[in-house]
Design a protein around this motif. Structure first.
Motif, PDB file in Angstrom:
ATOM      1  N   PRO A 164      13.212  -1.609  -2.111  1.00  7.76           N
ATOM      2  CA  PRO A 164      12.921  -1.972  -3.665  1.00  7.76           C
ATOM      3  C   PRO A 164      13.505  -1.224  -4.772  1.00  7.76           C
ATOM      4  O   PRO A 164      13.717  -1.864  -5.855  1.00  7.76           O
ATOM      5  CB  PRO A 164      11.415  -1.682  -3.597  1.00  7.76           C
ATOM      6  CG  PRO A 164      10.943  -1.909  -2.022  1.00  7.76           C
ATOM      7  CD  PRO A 164      12.277  -1.396  -1.299  1.00  7.76           C
ATOM      8  N   ILE A 197      15.088  -3.010  -7.909  1.00 10.91           N
ATOM      9  CA  ILE A 197      14.528  -2.846  -9.202  1.00 10.91           C
ATOM     10  C   ILE A 197      15.816  -2.390 -10.015  1.00 10.91           C
ATOM     11  O   ILE A 197      15.916  -2.877 -11.333  1.00 10.91           O
ATOM     12  CB  ILE A 197      13.509  -1.869  -9.237  1.00 10.91           C
ATOM     13  CG1 ILE A 197      12.042  -2.543  -8.499  1.00 10.91           C
ATOM     14  CG2 ILE A 197      12.969  -1.250 -10.477  1.00 10.91           C
ATOM     15  CD1 ILE A 197      11.263  -1.436  -8.007  1.00 10.91           C
ATOM     16  N   GLU A 198      16.570  -1.447  -9.676  1.00  7.88           N
ATOM     17  CA  GLU A 198      17.829  -1.005 -10.256  1.00  7.88           C
ATOM     18  C   GLU A 198      18.381  -2.288 -10.707  1.00  7.88           C
ATOM     19  O   GLU A 198      19.142  -2.366 -11.820  1.00  7.88           O
ATOM     20  CB  GLU A 198      18.692  -0.183  -9.401  1.00  7.88           C
ATOM     21  CG  GLU A 198      18.410   1.225  -9.950  1.00  7.88           C
ATOM     22  CD  GLU A 198      19.168   2.111  -8.720  1.00  7.88           C
ATOM     23  OE1 GLU A 198      20.196   1.613  -8.199  1.00  7.88           O
ATOM     24  OE2 GLU A 198      18.657   3.172  -8.584  1.00  7.88           O
ATOM     25  N   LEU A 214       9.285  -8.349  -8.064  1.00  6.26           N
ATOM     26  CA  LEU A 214       8.625  -9.276  -7.472  1.00  6.26           C
ATOM     27  C   LEU A 214       7.014  -9.046  -7.620  1.00  6.26           C
ATOM     28  O   LEU A 214       6.668  -7.822  -7.813  1.00  6.26           O
ATOM     29  CB  LEU A 214       8.446  -8.792  -6.100  1.00  6.26           C
ATOM     30  CG  LEU A 214       7.960  -9.527  -4.817  1.00  6.26           C
ATOM     31  CD1 LEU A 214       8.085 -11.185  -4.960  1.00  6.26           C
ATOM     32  CD2 LEU A 214       7.891  -9.095  -3.663  1.00  6.26           C
ATOM     33  N   PRO A 268       4.141  -9.665  -6.214  1.00  3.47           N
ATOM     34  CA  PRO A 268       3.720  -9.994  -4.702  1.00  3.47           C
ATOM     35  C   PRO A 268       2.415 -10.853  -4.642  1.00  3.47           C
ATOM     36  O   PRO A 268       1.626 -10.956  -5.287  1.00  3.47           O
ATOM     37  CB  PRO A 268       3.496  -8.944  -3.951  1.00  3.47           C
ATOM     38  CG  PRO A 268       3.154  -7.803  -5.212  1.00  3.47           C
ATOM     39  CD  PRO A 268       3.573  -8.060  -6.544  1.00  3.47           C
ATOM     40  N   GLY A 272       0.189  -5.155  -5.246  1.00  3.60           N
ATOM     41  CA  GLY A 272       0.835  -5.210  -6.441  1.00  3.60           C
ATOM     42  C   GLY A 272       0.039  -4.224  -7.492  1.00  3.60           C
ATOM     43  O   GLY A 272       0.535  -3.840  -8.526  1.00  3.60           O
ATOM     44  N   LEU A 273      -0.971  -3.697  -7.016  1.00  2.00           N
ATOM     45  CA  LEU A 273      -1.865  -2.793  -8.082  1.00  2.00           C
ATOM     46  C   LEU A 273      -2.545  -1.712  -7.189  1.00  2.00           C
ATOM     47  O   LEU A 273      -2.781  -1.857  -6.124  1.00  2.00           O
ATOM     48  CB  LEU A 273      -2.919  -3.738  -8.466  1.00  2.00           C
ATOM     49  CG  LEU A 273      -2.554  -4.504  -9.430  1.00  2.00           C
ATOM     50  CD1 LEU A 273      -3.703  -5.537  -9.818  1.00  2.00           C
ATOM     51  CD2 LEU A 273      -1.896  -4.164 -10.817  1.00  2.00           C
ATOM     52  N   LEU A 277       4.251   2.161 -13.791  1.00  2.00           N
ATOM     53  CA  LEU A 277       4.427   2.857 -12.566  1.00  2.00           C
ATOM     54  C   LEU A 277       6.036   2.729 -12.154  1.00  2.00           C
ATOM     55  O   LEU A 277       6.480   3.639 -11.915  1.00  2.00           O
ATOM     56  CB  LEU A 277       3.659   2.154 -11.350  1.00  2.00           C
ATOM     57  CG  LEU A 277       3.642   3.116 -10.251  1.00  2.00           C
ATOM     58  CD1 LEU A 277       3.264   4.623 -10.599  1.00  2.00           C
ATOM     59  CD2 LEU A 277       2.530   2.476  -9.169  1.00  2.00           C
ATOM     60  N   PRO A 278       6.586   1.696 -12.348  1.00  2.00           N
ATOM     61  CA  PRO A 278       7.929   1.401 -11.789  1.00  2.00           C
ATOM     62  C   PRO A 278       9.019   2.342 -12.406  1.00  2.00           C
ATOM     63  O   PRO A 278       9.944   2.780 -12.151  1.00  2.00           O
ATOM     64  CB  PRO A 278       8.334   0.056 -11.814  1.00  2.00           C
ATOM     65  CG  PRO A 278       7.232  -0.712 -11.880  1.00  2.00           C
ATOM     66  CD  PRO A 278       6.259   0.193 -12.720  1.00  2.00           C
ATOM     67  N   VAL A 280       8.063   4.879 -14.629  1.00  2.00           N
ATOM     68  CA  VAL A 280       7.500   6.359 -14.878  1.00  2.00           C
ATOM     69  C   VAL A 280       8.284   7.443 -15.126  1.00  2.00           C
ATOM     70  O   VAL A 280       8.387   8.296 -16.110  1.00  2.00           O
ATOM     71  CB  VAL A 280       6.306   6.655 -14.173  1.00  2.00           C
ATOM     72  CG1 VAL A 280       6.814   7.078 -12.777  1.00  2.00           C
ATOM     73  CG2 VAL A 280       5.420   7.825 -15.145  1.00  2.00           C
ATOM     74  N   LYS A 318       3.836  -5.474 -16.087  1.00  2.00           N
ATOM     75  CA  LYS A 318       4.692  -4.223 -15.213  1.00  2.00           C
ATOM     76  C   LYS A 318       6.226  -4.344 -14.890  1.00  2.00           C
ATOM     77  O   LYS A 318       7.029  -3.518 -15.382  1.00  2.00           O
ATOM     78  CB  LYS A 318       4.073  -3.972 -13.795  1.00  2.00           C
ATOM     79  CG  LYS A 318       4.827  -3.043 -12.717  1.00  2.00           C
ATOM     80  CD  LYS A 318       3.674  -2.739 -12.012  1.00  2.00           C
ATOM     81  CE  LYS A 318       4.066  -3.392 -10.506  1.00  2.00           C
ATOM     82  NZ  LYS A 318       3.180  -2.892  -9.397  1.00  2.00           N
ATOM     83  N   TRP A 319       6.350  -5.790 -14.716  1.00  2.00           N
ATOM     84  CA  TRP A 319       7.997  -6.139 -14.375  1.00  2.00           C
ATOM     85  C   TRP A 319       8.455  -6.651 -15.921  1.00  2.00           C
ATOM     86  O   TRP A 319       9.696  -6.340 -16.060  1.00  2.00           O
ATOM     87  CB  TRP A 319       8.013  -7.169 -13.355  1.00  2.00           C
ATOM     88  CG  TRP A 319       7.422  -6.479 -12.106  1.00  2.00           C
ATOM     89  CD1 TRP A 319       6.680  -7.184 -11.216  1.00  2.00           C
ATOM     90  CD2 TRP A 319       7.945  -5.493 -11.479  1.00  2.00           C
ATOM     91  NE1 TRP A 319       6.295  -6.052 -10.196  1.00  2.00           N
ATOM     92  CE2 TRP A 319       7.430  -5.385 -10.136  1.00  2.00           C
ATOM     93  CE3 TRP A 319       9.029  -4.762 -11.617  1.00  2.00           C
ATOM     94  CZ2 TRP A 319       7.555  -4.404  -9.158  1.00  2.00           C
ATOM     95  CZ3 TRP A 319       9.319  -3.518 -10.753  1.00  2.00           C
ATOM     96  CH2 TRP A 319       8.752  -3.720  -9.574  1.00  2.00           C
ATOM     97  N   ALA A 359       1.443  -0.715  -2.577  1.00  2.00           N
ATOM     98  CA  ALA A 359       1.721  -1.056  -3.955  1.00  2.00           C
ATOM     99  C   ALA A 359       2.573  -0.020  -4.676  1.00  2.00           C
ATOM    100  O   ALA A 359       3.547  -0.599  -5.398  1.00  2.00           O
ATOM    101  CB  ALA A 359       0.403  -1.212  -4.891  1.00  2.00           C
ATOM    102  N   THR A 394       5.193   1.313  -3.023  1.00  2.00           N
ATOM    103  CA  THR A 394       6.369   1.028  -2.435  1.00  2.00           C
ATOM    104  C   THR A 394       7.018  -0.280  -3.218  1.00  2.00           C
ATOM    105  O   THR A 394       8.105  -0.466  -3.627  1.00  2.00           O
ATOM    106  CB  THR A 394       6.252   0.565  -0.893  1.00  2.00           C
ATOM    107  OG1 THR A 394       5.827   1.698  -0.312  1.00  2.00           O
ATOM    108  CG2 THR A 394       7.652   0.261  -0.353  1.00  2.00           C
ATOM    109  N   PHE A 395       5.979  -1.218  -3.492  1.00  2.00           N
ATOM    110  CA  PHE A 395       6.472  -2.471  -4.373  1.00  2.00           C
ATOM    111  C   PHE A 395       6.725  -2.209  -5.655  1.00  2.00           C
ATOM    112  O   PHE A 395       7.214  -3.069  -6.289  1.00  2.00           O
ATOM    113  CB  PHE A 395       5.138  -3.451  -4.288  1.00  2.00           C
ATOM    114  CG  PHE A 395       5.300  -4.342  -2.697  1.00  2.00           C
ATOM    115  CD1 PHE A 395       4.915  -3.918  -1.477  1.00  2.00           C
ATOM    116  CD2 PHE A 395       5.806  -5.753  -2.937  1.00  2.00           C
ATOM    117  CE1 PHE A 395       4.943  -4.779  -0.577  1.00  2.00           C
ATOM    118  CE2 PHE A 395       5.562  -6.467  -1.822  1.00  2.00           C
ATOM    119  CZ  PHE A 395       5.272  -6.051  -0.710  1.00  2.00           C
ATOM    120  N   SER A 396       6.491  -1.038  -6.003  1.00  2.00           N
ATOM    121  CA  SER A 396       6.980  -0.709  -7.452  1.00  2.00           C
ATOM    122  C   SER A 396       8.210   0.237  -7.501  1.00  2.00           C
ATOM    123  O   SER A 396       8.412   0.751  -8.425  1.00  2.00           O
ATOM    124  CB  SER A 396       5.629   0.001  -8.055  1.00  2.00           C
ATOM    125  OG  SER A 396       4.559  -0.886  -8.310  1.00  2.00           O
TER     126      SER A 396
END
Lengths: 503, 324
Positions: free
Chosen positions: A325, A329-330, A335, A337, A344-345, A357-358, A360, A411-412, B202, B204-206
């Protein structure tokens, strides 16, 4: 029907929790042999009402009357003894035990010295299973059954006693179309036996197919009962959300951009094989198919959660490899999910922290996370996505499903992705929020995002997609454009009937 | 405002039970023995809690990330024995970094097994508890370890020294608590620890590297253990092989007492410090009212059970419930 004695009557039920009037004088009646839908948005009070009925909560006011006898439900056992049976949305079965043991859990027939009377147990259970016309027997281990069959075991539980009323809470959430048919037959059987049925569901097409009357709750209060024959979706929806739904499909008038993501001959073992498609900026590509057709697995592969066994992935024309992931993401592949709460959360975290979160690690001032930068992002996407929460400190677990989903989407979006993949965008989300999410997806495309939507609900894919990829058993059967798609040819494609030759 | 109904009191107890229980203990001990709140006694309690406290700081990270560490007691014995042995062989200046390096290796091994291989942390650290004990005994040959010339070394400063009248162990504890507290509360790494413990999938999914986060938590835990071992060795200048035995449970008790959930995802360094102090004061109070030292073991157990019970009670807002 008016002459019949109701099997169950709720009179003026009031239940308050600190600060909330969860149920505000709710009354309704279930007749024998009727299927009575209970509808309402998430948070309207359906669960609370059912918990009152099931003896988990005590009402502050009002009473429950079973077959003209006032009843005080002190515990779930009391409810069962009075013939009120619940079939819960979340399965509560012991996977390692046999079907028979699960069905009679807590009241296994006994012989001398307290030993279990296995012969009687299996015989009784098989008799019930026969009524349900299922293809497994009492000795099967529950863990070996499909979700749909496990649901049948739940239903078998309800048939062990002489049930007066059976409550189905979102029973079709995890069922395929074929399995639903069986479920509806079971419900029809119960109906013929004079059992009253309360059917809780968000799915309109089911409600109109099988119910006789529809009662609606909104904000904890009773909004009325409609006869299913005499009403339509719009009227029910209006009663539920207090306004009309905007169901119009926003046709994409904007220009499509370049191809953002292209996939050629992608395979992952037997999960899916030789899958090719592309999605342009400004376009919504829908993936439709039965559960297990391999759609989620494709998304997981694009997001680096699975390694493909063959094929290439091109982002903006450049071949890329994604192993985690972090890689995805990079490169701007995001996604949302399928399992919002599980994947997701972080439910115990607040709204802002979940949203940032992704990224931070990038929102720092010196060694520390910058409060200001985080709040700024949260505020921006709260406004943009219309997320309703008292503030960013609110724990995500306390939000409604629709608002939770918007947090995941936010978030995304706040990372400005190249491709946004949304898996089952409205699972478990109420009607009002559902159409908001649909509009949101259309808007994102209009803003130039490349969006992939995976859905098991046909109205949903039809509504949001510019093109639809139909999958069957791990293969792409056909790709439809919005001009050539019809409900019929779409169903044929995902059932493996209309093969690629038709395209 | 709602009145003081039975339900309200129950719910208040469920939420604030630990503090209420602590307050009752404190009042009881003070009434039973006037010396309890004496500044010397208070300072003594904090000082003797420092070793446990330093270890609890590291374990807080591990617990919040959703794992357990039952090896810290036996690891602390290892650090103590190693640094004492090396002190006379290569001198304190080299012995201290060498001991830290060896202890960090143990932490890295656990972190690798739990983080990257995803083995159950209870089993891994329970196994390490025994394995490290064996390692310690092998190192020492089973003998007690003593510094030969206790007068000629500056090594005593970590355990016995004072700076501006405050014992060094307390200063180390306070410094480490501040730094680790900031890391946990304010840095991206800290946020990831909460996310991994709250919902690892979650996370990991982030795009969070879950294994790396878990690994780092065990590394921090072993760093804290090494520090605790240093204080212990420096205080006594000699040690048995079993000096840390049983501390893993007391450490865990302090962390849970502070309110970290065993399921991961919640807790803070500040709360752990409170938990450490509660445990220290209760143990001290029991001695002051004249109970045998060994009673502590039983009381510690009772406190752990109470803390775990109140932890779940706080989550459901009731002391007792027929459903989980």
């Amino acid at each position: 029907m008016t002459e019949q004695t109701p099997v169950l009557r709720l009179e003026n039920i009031v239940k308050t929790f600190p600060g909330v009037r969860a149920l505000d004088g709710v009354s309704f009646t279930v007749l024998p042999g009727e299927v009575h839908a209970l509808m309402g948005e998430n948070g309207a009070g359906k669960s609370t009402l059912m918990n009152v009925l099931g003896g988990i909560y005590q009402p502050d006011e009002g009473q429950i009357i079973v077959s003209e006898q006032p009843a005080v439900m002190t515990s779930p056992l009391e409810a069962k003894a009075r013939g009120i049976m619940f079939i819960h949305q979340e399965l509560s079965l012991a996977e390692e035990l046999s079907v028979a043991e699960n069905v009679y859990l807590g009241e296994l027939p006994k012989k001398r010295f307290g030993l279990v009377d296995w012969d009687t147990l299996y015989a009784r259970t098989d008799a019930i299973l026969e009524r349900l016309k299922v293809g497994f027997d009492a000795r099967t281990r529950v863990g070996d059954l499909s979700i749909a069959n496990q649901q049948m075991v739940e239903i078998a539980r309800a048939l062990t006693v002489d049930a007066k009323a059976v409550i189905f809470d979102e029973p079709t959430a995890s069922l395929t179309d074929a399995e639903k048919v069986v479920l509806f037959e079971v419900i029809a059987d119960l109906q013929r036996d004079g059992v009253g049925i309360i059917y809780i569901s968000h799915r309109m097409e089911e409600i109109f197919k099988i119910t006789d009357r529809i009662s609606v709750l909104r904000d904890g209060s009773y909004r009325g009962t409609l006869h299913t024959r005499d009403t339509d979706e719009e009227a029910v929806t209006q009663l539920m959300i207090g306004r009309k739904l905007d169901l119009s499909r926003s046709e994409s008038t904007h220009e499509l951009g370049d191809v953002a993501l292209e996939v050629r001959g992608l395979s992952c073992g037997h999960l899916f094989e030789d899958v090719s498609f592309h999605v342009r900026r400004g376009e919504v590509l829908g993936f439709y198919g039965l559960v297990g057709a391999g759609r989620t697995e494709i998304a997981e592969t694009l997001f680096g959660l699975r390694d493909p066994s063959a094929g290439t992935i091109l982002l903006d024309g450049q071949e890329i490899r994604i192993h985690s992931p972090v890689d995805a993401i990079e490169r701007g592949i995001s996604l949302v999910p399928e399992d919002r709460k599980g994947q997701g959360l972080v439910l115990g975290m607040n709204c802002r922290d979940n949203m940032t979160l992704p990224q931070v690690s990038d929102l720092t001032a010196g060694p520390f996370v910058s409060d200001g930068a985080e709040v700024a992002i949260f505020d921006q996407y709260r406004d943009k996505l219309d997320i309703r929460t008292p503030g960013w400190r609110q724990l995500v677990g306390n939000l409604s499903g629709g608002n939770q989903q918007k947090i995941v989407i936010g978030k995304w979006l706040s990372m400005h992705p190249n491709v946004l993949i949304v898996d089952e965008p409205t699972r478990g989300i109420d009607v009002g929020s559902k159409s908001e999410i649909h509009n949101l997806i259309r808007e994102l495309a209009a803003q130039g995002y490349a969006v992939i939507v995976i859905s098991s609900e046909m109205p949903e894919v039809l509504r949001v997609s510019d093109r639809i990829v139909a999958m069957y058993s791990g293969r792409v059967m056909r790709t439809f454009t919005s001009d050539d798609v019809t409900e019929d040819n779409l169903i044929q494609a995902i059932s493996g009937l209309g093969d690629g030759a038709a395209a | 405002m709602s009145g003081l109904t039975k339900q309200n009191i129950g719910s208040f107890l469920a939420r604030q039970g630990i503090l209420v229980a602590f307050a009752l203990f404190m009042i009881g001990f003070t009434l039973a023995n006037g010396r309890f709140l004496d500044p010397d006694n208070v300072m003594g309690v904090v000082r003797s809690s420092a070793i446990l406290g330093v270890m609890a700081l590291g374990v807080t990270f591990v617990v919040i990330s959703g794992n357990l560490d039952l090896s810290v007691g036996s690891m602390m014995s290892f650090s103590t024995i190693v640094v004492l042995d090396l002190h006379d062989k290569i001198g304190p200046t080299l012995a201290i970094p060498a001991m830290f390096a060896l202890t960090l290796c143990l932490g890295a091994l656990i972190g690798f097994l739990v983080g990257y291989l995803k083995l159950n942390s209870l089993i891994v650290t329970l196994g390490m508890l025994s394995a490290i004990h064996g390692l310690t005994l092998t190192w020492s040959g089973g003998k007690n370890m003593d510094i030969a010339d206790k007068e000629a070394t500056w090594f005593g400063i970590f355990g016995q020294g004072e700076i501006i009248g405050i014992p060094v162990p307390i200063l180390i504890f306070a410094l480490l608590a501040s730094v680790l507290g900031l890391i946990l509360a304010k840095t991206p790494f800290g946020r990831k620890v909460y996310a991994v413990g709250g919902n690892g999938t979650a996370a990991t999914f982030s795009g969070i590297r879950r294994a790396r986060v878990v690994f780092s938590c065990y590394l921090m835990s072993s760093f804290c253990v090494a520090t605790a071992g240093l204080i212990q060795a420096s205080r006594s200048m000699g040690s048995q092989n079993t000096v840390g035995q049983g501390l893993e449970l007391e450490v865990l008790a302090a962390v849970i007492l502070g309110g970290a959930s065993l399921l991961g995802g919640s807790g803070t360094i500040f709360k752990t410090v409170i938990g450490v102090l509660i445990l220290g004061f209760i143990q001290n109070g029991l001695l002051l009212v004249g109970l045998q030292f060994y009673v502590q073991y039983v009381v510690t157990w009772v406190i752990i059970i109470l803390a775990v019970w109140l932890d779940i009670a706080a989550k459901r807002g009731k002391l007792w419930s027929p459903i989980a």
